[in-house]
Write a protein that holds these residues in place. Structure first.
Motif, PDB file in Angstrom:
ATOM      1  N   GLU A  12       1.361  -1.512  -0.152  1.00  0.00           N
ATOM      2  CA  GLU A  12       0.331   0.587  -0.297  1.00  0.00           C
ATOM      3  C   GLU A  12       1.140   1.009  -0.475  1.00  0.00           C
ATOM      4  OE1 GLU A  12      -2.554  -0.135   3.633  1.00  0.00           O
ATOM      5  OE2 GLU A  12      -0.522   0.216   5.223  1.00  0.00           O
ATOM      6  N   ARG A  13       0.286   1.896  -0.281  1.00  0.00           N
ATOM      7  CA  ARG A  13       1.330   3.813  -1.184  1.00  0.00           C
ATOM      8  C   ARG A  13       2.193   3.685   0.534  1.00  0.00           C
ATOM      9  NH1 ARG A  13       0.164   9.384  -0.777  1.00  0.00           N
ATOM     10  NH2 ARG A  13      -1.780   8.273  -1.848  1.00  0.00           N
ATOM     11  N   THR A  14       1.697   4.097   1.337  1.00  0.00           N
ATOM     12  CA  THR A  14       2.674   4.797   3.056  1.00  0.00           C
ATOM     13  C   THR A  14       3.200   3.912   3.267  1.00  0.00           C
ATOM     14  OG1 THR A  14       0.397   4.173   4.171  1.00  0.00           O
ATOM     15  CG2 THR A  14       1.062   6.257   3.750  1.00  0.00           C
ATOM     16  N   ALA A  15       3.153   2.426   3.456  1.00  0.00           N
ATOM     17  CA  ALA A  15       3.858   1.265   3.874  1.00  0.00           C
ATOM     18  C   ALA A  15       4.811   0.808   3.078  1.00  0.00           C
ATOM     19  CB  ALA A  15       3.128  -0.286   4.157  1.00  0.00           C
ATOM     20  N   GLU A  16       4.619   0.621   1.326  1.00  0.00           N
ATOM     21  CA  GLU A  16       5.962   0.788   0.312  1.00  0.00           C
ATOM     22  C   GLU A  16       6.579   1.630   1.289  1.00  0.00           C
ATOM     23  OE1 GLU A  16       6.498  -1.996  -2.701  1.00  0.00           O
ATOM     24  OE2 GLU A  16       5.566  -2.769  -0.433  1.00  0.00           O
ATOM     25  N   LEU A  17       6.661   3.332   0.974  1.00  0.00           N
ATOM     26  CA  LEU A  17       7.410   4.505   1.073  1.00  0.00           C
ATOM     27  C   LEU A  17       8.049   4.436   2.797  1.00  0.00           C
ATOM     28  CD1 LEU A  17       5.083   6.949  -0.056  1.00  0.00           C
ATOM     29  CD2 LEU A  17       6.450   6.079  -1.452  1.00  0.00           C
ATOM     30  N   LYS A  18       7.124   3.191   3.125  1.00  0.00           N
ATOM     31  CA  LYS A  18       7.898   3.415   5.056  1.00  0.00           C
ATOM     32  C   LYS A  18       9.038   2.621   4.489  1.00  0.00           C
ATOM     33  CE  LYS A  18       6.002   0.719   7.142  1.00  0.00           C
ATOM     34  NZ  LYS A  18       4.568  -0.014   8.459  1.00  0.00           N
ATOM     35  N   GLN A  19       8.593   2.036   3.913  1.00  0.00           N
ATOM     36  CA  GLN A  19       9.509   0.432   3.787  1.00  0.00           C
ATOM     37  C   GLN A  19      11.305   1.131   2.900  1.00  0.00           C
ATOM     38  OE1 GLN A  19       7.879  -2.925   1.732  1.00  0.00           O
ATOM     39  NE2 GLN A  19      10.282  -4.318   2.335  1.00  0.00           N
ATOM     40  N   LEU A  20      10.964   1.726   2.178  1.00  0.00           N
ATOM     41  CA  LEU A  20      11.936   2.429   1.239  1.00  0.00           C
ATOM     42  C   LEU A  20      12.943   3.628   2.177  1.00  0.00           C
ATOM     43  CD1 LEU A  20      10.448   2.954  -2.595  1.00  0.00           C
ATOM     44  CD2 LEU A  20      11.824   1.618  -1.108  1.00  0.00           C
ATOM     45  N   ALA A  21      11.960   3.906   2.900  1.00  0.00           N
ATOM     46  CA  ALA A  21      12.809   5.190   4.060  1.00  0.00           C
ATOM     47  C   ALA A  21      13.420   4.928   4.432  1.00  0.00           C
ATOM     48  CB  ALA A  21      11.605   6.432   4.631  1.00  0.00           C
ATOM     49  N   VAL A  22      12.755   3.313   5.122  1.00  0.00           N
ATOM     50  CA  VAL A  22      13.930   2.764   6.432  1.00  0.00           C
ATOM     51  C   VAL A  22      15.334   2.531   5.584  1.00  0.00           C
ATOM     52  CG1 VAL A  22      14.433   0.650   7.483  1.00  0.00           C
ATOM     53  CG2 VAL A  22      11.835   2.134   7.715  1.00  0.00           C
ATOM     54  N   ALA A  23      14.898   1.552   4.405  1.00  0.00           N
ATOM     55  CA  ALA A  23      16.068   1.525   3.538  1.00  0.00           C
ATOM     56  C   ALA A  23      17.198   2.752   3.843  1.00  0.00           C
ATOM     57  CB  ALA A  23      15.769   0.955   2.433  1.00  0.00           C
ATOM     58  N   ARG A  24      16.621   3.775   3.594  1.00  0.00           N
ATOM     59  CA  ARG A  24      17.436   4.991   3.205  1.00  0.00           C
ATOM     60  C   ARG A  24      18.517   5.377   4.623  1.00  0.00           C
ATOM     61  NH1 ARG A  24      16.275   8.804  -1.332  1.00  0.00           N
ATOM     62  NH2 ARG A  24      16.074   6.989  -3.286  1.00  0.00           N
TER      63      ARG A  24
END
Ligand code: DI6
Ligand code: FE
Length: 409
Positions: free
Chosen positions: A147-159
């Motif tokens: 889902e949009r927010t959870a996908e972006l959350k994962q990418l932000a965590v990676a960064r």
């Protein structure tokens, strides 16, 4: 050659496997000098220019290679899949578990429920373990948010983790990894959301460097994958693909048609797919950990890839379902033992060729001007990196010029 007035860091007493050219590029009794985040000089210590160094790391015959590049991981997730492993050992297949709403979707539930901070805590040891064996660049995919927010959350965590551990993290949006529970039985509607909402949002946020999809029987069809690739192209993001892992969907040829950075897995890759990849310059990323953990028997067509001149990379695929490993060095061994790569091919596959799979032209070989990403190992020849399994001879790394050694030499 333009030399600085001072070197920031100087490594001496090391043998180099520069990986320049088609061979190991061996320089015995070498040295590497660093200024800022770049290699200022690399070569035999006897030829070292007389430039003072702020910091000197004197080794006693260790080997230096380019920092490892792990170009395919899913290391940001919550929970684990040990009970699924037990089920598979009792006879259930990966596909059966996925079709029953387990597998990837069970990790989606745990990852959605975790806060960004909790995800950082859970994922940090995995990135630290990769770095601890010599990885200096790591690609990290989303795909457990769906889902949009959870996908972006994962990418932000990676960064965030990349910045914290000084590992150069490259992020990939993998929203087309599985159909989320809310869309059960409506895969096309999920692809509409991915293309119309999530890919554009990821591009706008700047959190994604590329877009990936899982094209397979339990993933998405070729047509659905094509739509994701079109949305990526529209958003200005390069693509790559989980292709031909469990069946031949002609996904690699589709990836090649879109100029993909890489097509990954490839056990079921056809001659047609190989030809398309060779023509497009798409890198083949082999993932021996997933092959091993799923107890696959169909080998990727390594000889045919070689004959066609397709560059071969090797990666961990670090993920809770099919490759719960954090050991890039073990993958070098498995690439040789299971896939019959040579140690040189395996090490190139996790350095210069993996850099090519991420389109990073400033790393993967030890040469002046390249990023100062260096791994140092207590081995007596470079092939030893692939020969061993289960140990860790890594003494430490330079990550963008910054020395990261448990014990300073
Ligand atoms: N293929 C894989 O091997 C991983 N994703 C994919 O598309 C597995 C991901 C998982 O099972 O959690
Ligand atoms: Fe994967």
């Amino acid at each position: 050659m333009n030399l600085p007035a001072r070197f920031d860091v100087l490594l001496t007493g090391i043998h180099l496997a520069t990986l320049e050219g088609a061979d190991w590029g061996i320089v015995r009794d070498g040295a590497i000098a660093v200024t800022g985040d770049r290699i200022a000089w690399a070569g035999p210590e006897s030829g070292l220019p007389a430039v003072p160094a702020s910091r000197r790391l004197a080794f006693d015959g260790a080997w230096a290679t380019p920092g490892l590049v792990d170009c395919h991981t899913h290391l940001v997730y919550a929970g684990n899949r040990a009970s699924e492993f037990e089920r598979r050992l009792r006879g259930a297949t990966y596909e059966e578990i996925a079709r029953e709403g387990g597998g990837i979707v069970s990790t989606v539930r745990a990852t959605r429920a975790a806060s960004e901070d909790a995800l950082v805590e859970e994922s940090r040891p995995r990135l630290a373990a990769l770095a601890g064996e010599g990885a200096t660049t790591v690609e990290v995919k989303s795909g457990y948010g769906l889902e949009r927010t959870a996908e972006l959350k994962q990418l932000a965590v990676a960064r965030r983790l990349g910045a914290e551990l000084r590992v150069d993290v490259r992020t990939t949006l993998l929203a087309a990894h599985a159909v989320p529970p809310e869309y059960e039985g409506r895969a096309d509607a999920w692809i509409d959301t991915v293309c119309g909402d999530i890919v554009p949002a990821a591009a706008r946020s700047g959190l994604a460097d590329a877009v990936d999809a899982f094209c397979d029987r339990i993933g998405f069809t070729r047509d659905q994958t094509r739509r994701v690739f079109e949305a990526a192209r529209e958003a200005g993001l390069p693509v790559k693909l989980h292709a031909e892992q469990l069946s031949d969907q002609d996904g690699a040829a589709l990836a090649a048609e879109f100029g993909a950075l890489s097509a990954d897995h490839l056990e079921w890759l056809s001659p047609r797919g190989i030809g398309a990849m060779a023509a497009a310059g798409t890198v083949a990323v082999l993932l021996p950990g997933a092959y091993y953990a799923l107890r696959e028997t169909k080998l990727p067509p390594v000889d045919a890839l070689r004959r066609a001149g397709v560059p071969i990379a090797v990666s961990t695929d670090c993920n809770p379902g099919t490759s719960p490993t954090t050991s890039p060095l073990l993958m070098l061994n498995m690439a040789c033992t299971l896939f019959r790569l040579t140690p040189l091919e395996a090490v190139r596959g996790m350095t210069c060729v993996a850099a090519q799979a991420l389109r990073l032209r400033d790393r993967g070989v030890l040469r002046a001007g390249m990023r100062a990403d260096v791994a140092v190992y207590a081995v007596s020849e470079p092939a030893e990196l692939a020969w061993r399994f289960g140990g860790n001879p890594c003494l430490g790394t330079l990550r963008g010029g910054v020395p990261c050694f448990a014990v300073e030499p």
